[in-house]
Design a protein around this motif. Structure first.
Motif, PDB file in Angstrom:
ATOM      1  N   ILE A 131       0.837  -1.204   0.000  1.00 51.38           N
ATOM      2  CA  ILE A 131       0.000   0.000   0.000  1.00 51.38           C
ATOM      3  C   ILE A 131       0.869   1.250   0.000  1.00 51.38           C
ATOM      4  O   ILE A 131       0.621   2.191  -0.757  1.00 51.38           O
ATOM      5  CB  ILE A 131      -0.963  -0.009   1.214  1.00 51.38           C
ATOM      6  CG1 ILE A 131      -1.985  -1.141   1.068  1.00 51.38           C
ATOM      7  CG2 ILE A 131      -1.656   1.345   1.360  1.00 51.38           C
ATOM      8  CD1 ILE A 131      -2.800  -1.408   2.324  1.00 51.38           C
ATOM      9  N   PHE A 132       1.904   1.249   0.834  1.00 54.25           N
ATOM     10  CA  PHE A 132       2.787   2.411   0.930  1.00 54.25           C
ATOM     11  C   PHE A 132       3.506   2.651  -0.397  1.00 54.25           C
ATOM     12  O   PHE A 132       3.632   3.796  -0.855  1.00 54.25           O
ATOM     13  CB  PHE A 132       3.806   2.223   2.057  1.00 54.25           C
ATOM     14  CG  PHE A 132       4.588   3.466   2.372  1.00 54.25           C
ATOM     15  CD1 PHE A 132       4.132   4.344   3.332  1.00 54.25           C
ATOM     16  CD2 PHE A 132       5.762   3.759   1.701  1.00 54.25           C
ATOM     17  CE1 PHE A 132       4.836   5.502   3.629  1.00 54.25           C
ATOM     18  CE2 PHE A 132       6.482   4.908   1.982  1.00 54.25           C
ATOM     19  CZ  PHE A 132       6.008   5.786   2.950  1.00 54.25           C
TER      20      PHE A 132
ATOM     21  N   ALA B 286       3.579   6.813   8.593  1.00 54.43           N
ATOM     22  CA  ALA B 286       4.563   5.728   8.716  1.00 54.43           C
ATOM     23  C   ALA B 286       5.471   5.962   9.921  1.00 54.43           C
ATOM     24  O   ALA B 286       5.725   5.036  10.703  1.00 54.43           O
ATOM     25  CB  ALA B 286       5.391   5.619   7.440  1.00 54.43           C
ATOM     26  N   LEU B 287       5.937   7.191  10.102  1.00 56.97           N
ATOM     27  CA  LEU B 287       6.829   7.486  11.223  1.00 56.97           C
ATOM     28  C   LEU B 287       6.153   7.211  12.562  1.00 56.97           C
ATOM     29  O   LEU B 287       6.761   6.641  13.471  1.00 56.97           O
ATOM     30  CB  LEU B 287       7.284   8.948  11.166  1.00 56.97           C
ATOM     31  CG  LEU B 287       8.132   9.353   9.962  1.00 56.97           C
ATOM     32  CD1 LEU B 287       8.411  10.846   9.991  1.00 56.97           C
ATOM     33  CD2 LEU B 287       9.427   8.563   9.892  1.00 56.97           C
ATOM     34  N   ILE B 288       4.905   7.613  12.680  1.00 56.06           N
ATOM     35  CA  ILE B 288       4.168   7.373  13.924  1.00 56.06           C
ATOM     36  C   ILE B 288       3.997   5.871  14.155  1.00 56.06           C
ATOM     37  O   ILE B 288       4.148   5.381  15.276  1.00 56.06           O
ATOM     38  CB  ILE B 288       2.817   8.110  13.910  1.00 56.06           C
ATOM     39  CG1 ILE B 288       3.067   9.629  13.962  1.00 56.06           C
ATOM     40  CG2 ILE B 288       1.932   7.658  15.058  1.00 56.06           C
ATOM     41  CD1 ILE B 288       1.860  10.479  13.648  1.00 56.06           C
ATOM     42  N   CYS B 289       3.725   5.138  13.089  1.00 55.86           N
ATOM     43  CA  CYS B 289       3.617   3.675  13.210  1.00 55.86           C
ATOM     44  C   CYS B 289       4.938   3.072  13.680  1.00 55.86           C
ATOM     45  O   CYS B 289       4.947   2.160  14.518  1.00 55.86           O
ATOM     46  CB  CYS B 289       3.200   3.051  11.883  1.00 55.86           C
ATOM     47  SG  CYS B 289       1.484   3.344  11.435  1.00 55.86           S
TER      48      CYS B 289
ATOM     49  N   VAL C 103      13.691  10.218  -0.226  1.00 54.92           N
ATOM     50  CA  VAL C 103      14.525   9.484   0.739  1.00 54.92           C
ATOM     51  C   VAL C 103      13.681   8.998   1.908  1.00 54.92           C
ATOM     52  O   VAL C 103      13.831   7.859   2.361  1.00 54.92           O
ATOM     53  CB  VAL C 103      15.719  10.354   1.201  1.00 54.92           C
ATOM     54  CG1 VAL C 103      16.447   9.711   2.375  1.00 54.92           C
ATOM     55  CG2 VAL C 103      16.681  10.579   0.037  1.00 54.92           C
ATOM     56  N   GLN C 104      12.766   9.839   2.404  1.00 49.58           N
ATOM     57  CA  GLN C 104      11.889   9.417   3.496  1.00 49.58           C
ATOM     58  C   GLN C 104      11.006   8.251   3.076  1.00 49.58           C
ATOM     59  O   GLN C 104      10.776   7.329   3.870  1.00 49.58           O
ATOM     60  CB  GLN C 104      11.020  10.579   3.978  1.00 49.58           C
ATOM     61  CG  GLN C 104      11.768  11.617   4.764  1.00 49.58           C
ATOM     62  CD  GLN C 104      10.892  12.786   5.161  1.00 49.58           C
ATOM     63  OE1 GLN C 104       9.758  12.916   4.719  1.00 49.58           O
ATOM     64  NE2 GLN C 104      11.427  13.657   6.007  1.00 49.58           N
ATOM     65  N   MET C 105      10.523   8.279   1.852  1.00 48.46           N
ATOM     66  CA  MET C 105       9.669   7.179   1.379  1.00 48.46           C
ATOM     67  C   MET C 105      10.475   5.885   1.226  1.00 48.46           C
ATOM     68  O   MET C 105      10.007   4.814   1.622  1.00 48.46           O
ATOM     69  CB  MET C 105       8.977   7.565   0.077  1.00 48.46           C
ATOM     70  CG  MET C 105       7.865   8.576   0.280  1.00 48.46           C
ATOM     71  SD  MET C 105       7.084   9.043  -1.283  1.00 48.46           S
ATOM     72  CE  MET C 105       5.729  10.042  -0.691  1.00 48.46           C
TER      73      MET C 105
ATOM     74  N   LEU D 124      11.889   0.462   3.449  1.00 54.93           N
ATOM     75  CA  LEU D 124      12.847  -0.463   4.070  1.00 54.93           C
ATOM     76  C   LEU D 124      12.414  -0.847   5.480  1.00 54.93           C
ATOM     77  O   LEU D 124      12.458  -2.019   5.864  1.00 54.93           O
ATOM     78  CB  LEU D 124      14.235   0.179   4.137  1.00 54.93           C
ATOM     79  CG  LEU D 124      15.070   0.161   2.877  1.00 54.93           C
ATOM     80  CD1 LEU D 124      16.303   1.029   3.055  1.00 54.93           C
ATOM     81  CD2 LEU D 124      15.471  -1.269   2.531  1.00 54.93           C
ATOM     82  N   LEU D 125      11.989   0.143   6.259  1.00 57.02           N
ATOM     83  CA  LEU D 125      11.607  -0.122   7.646  1.00 57.02           C
ATOM     84  C   LEU D 125      10.295  -0.891   7.751  1.00 57.02           C
ATOM     85  O   LEU D 125      10.119  -1.686   8.679  1.00 57.02           O
ATOM     86  CB  LEU D 125      11.521   1.192   8.421  1.00 57.02           C
ATOM     87  CG  LEU D 125      12.850   1.945   8.589  1.00 57.02           C
ATOM     88  CD1 LEU D 125      12.619   3.294   9.243  1.00 57.02           C
ATOM     89  CD2 LEU D 125      13.867   1.120   9.349  1.00 57.02           C
ATOM     90  N   ILE D 126       9.392  -0.689   6.810  1.00 59.20           N
ATOM     91  CA  ILE D 126       8.126  -1.432   6.822  1.00 59.20           C
ATOM     92  C   ILE D 126       8.392  -2.920   6.582  1.00 59.20           C
ATOM     93  O   ILE D 126       7.837  -3.777   7.263  1.00 59.20           O
ATOM     94  CB  ILE D 126       7.140  -0.891   5.767  1.00 59.20           C
ATOM     95  CG1 ILE D 126       6.693   0.531   6.127  1.00 59.20           C
ATOM     96  CG2 ILE D 126       5.927  -1.814   5.639  1.00 59.20           C
ATOM     97  CD1 ILE D 126       6.022   1.273   4.978  1.00 59.20           C
ATOM     98  N   PHE D 127       9.265  -3.208   5.623  1.00 57.22           N
ATOM     99  CA  PHE D 127       9.573  -4.618   5.343  1.00 57.22           C
ATOM    100  C   PHE D 127      10.229  -5.298   6.535  1.00 57.22           C
ATOM    101  O   PHE D 127      10.077  -6.486   6.741  1.00 57.22           O
ATOM    102  CB  PHE D 127      10.455  -4.755   4.100  1.00 57.22           C
ATOM    103  CG  PHE D 127       9.687  -4.752   2.818  1.00 57.22           C
ATOM    104  CD1 PHE D 127       8.786  -5.761   2.518  1.00 57.22           C
ATOM    105  CD2 PHE D 127       9.871  -3.738   1.894  1.00 57.22           C
ATOM    106  CE1 PHE D 127       8.082  -5.767   1.322  1.00 57.22           C
ATOM    107  CE2 PHE D 127       9.160  -3.724   0.693  1.00 57.22           C
ATOM    108  CZ  PHE D 127       8.271  -4.740   0.412  1.00 57.22           C
TER     109      PHE D 127
END
Length: 182
Positions: free
Chosen positions: A37-38, A77-80, A130-132, A137-140
């Motif tokens: 989704i992201f 995403a950051l809050i998650c 870069v943030q996306m 990377l962090l979501i995976f």
């Protein structure tokens, strides 16, 4: 509402679904669904801009809403990342990035009141990309020392670009803040 603006709004609509899957640890492969989704939402950022420029559909709504949609997506995403018990993101990073977003949004509101639309800058666009990428990377949440190093490089690059883009916006648009009341 033109097509690029509809695509931007589609990105905003994706955010609650992303957050749901990101925070639903009981759902199998939730992080992969959240990542998909992201990624789709992130790709719409490039798509709406290309269509707007190619077909001369650039609008004030798009200049305002496109960066806001990016902020909403990345900040969600950051809050998650902080909300997840084993979150990969230090809280101070989230505070720095979100503080920049509030400051720039404030600048845009003041500018809008003066009849000026502040479009996304080069540094702002690079920061967002870069943030996306960092977020993906962090979501995976891959395991491994090399991956952790790459994630940390993206985190610090995102922070550095966040500060650079903030300074760039402030320097280029300081005249908007200059009126008789300050």
């Amino acid at each position: 509402m033109n097509l690029p603006n509809k695509i931007t709004m589609f990105r905003v609509i994706f955010i609650p679904f992303f957050v749901f899957f990101m925070l639903s640890e009981g759902i199998p492969y939730n992080n992969y669904i959240a990542a998909a989704i992201f990624i789709v939402a992130s790709l719409t950022d490039m798509l709406d801009g290309k269509i707007a420029r190619k077909y001369n559909l650039v609008s004030n709504f798009g200049k305002f809403m496109d960066p806001l949609a990016d902020k909403l997506l990345v900040c969600s995403a950051l809050i998650c990342f902080v909300a997840i018990p084993s979150g990969p993101m230090p809280a101070w990073v989230v505070i720095v990035i979100m503080s920049r977003e509030f400051i720039i949004s404030g600048f845009r509101l003041v500018a809008s009141d003066a009849g000026v639309v502040i479009a996304a800058s080069y540094w702002g666009k690079i920061k967002t990309v870069v943030q996306m990428l960092m977020s993906i990377l962090l979501i995976f949440n891959f395991e491994g020392s090399v991956i952790n190093i790459v994630e940390n490089v993206f985190i610090y690059a995102a922070v550095i670009l966040t500060v650079i883009s903030l300074i760039d916006y402030m320097v280029k648009n300081w005249n908007v803040m200059q009126d008789g009341n300050m």
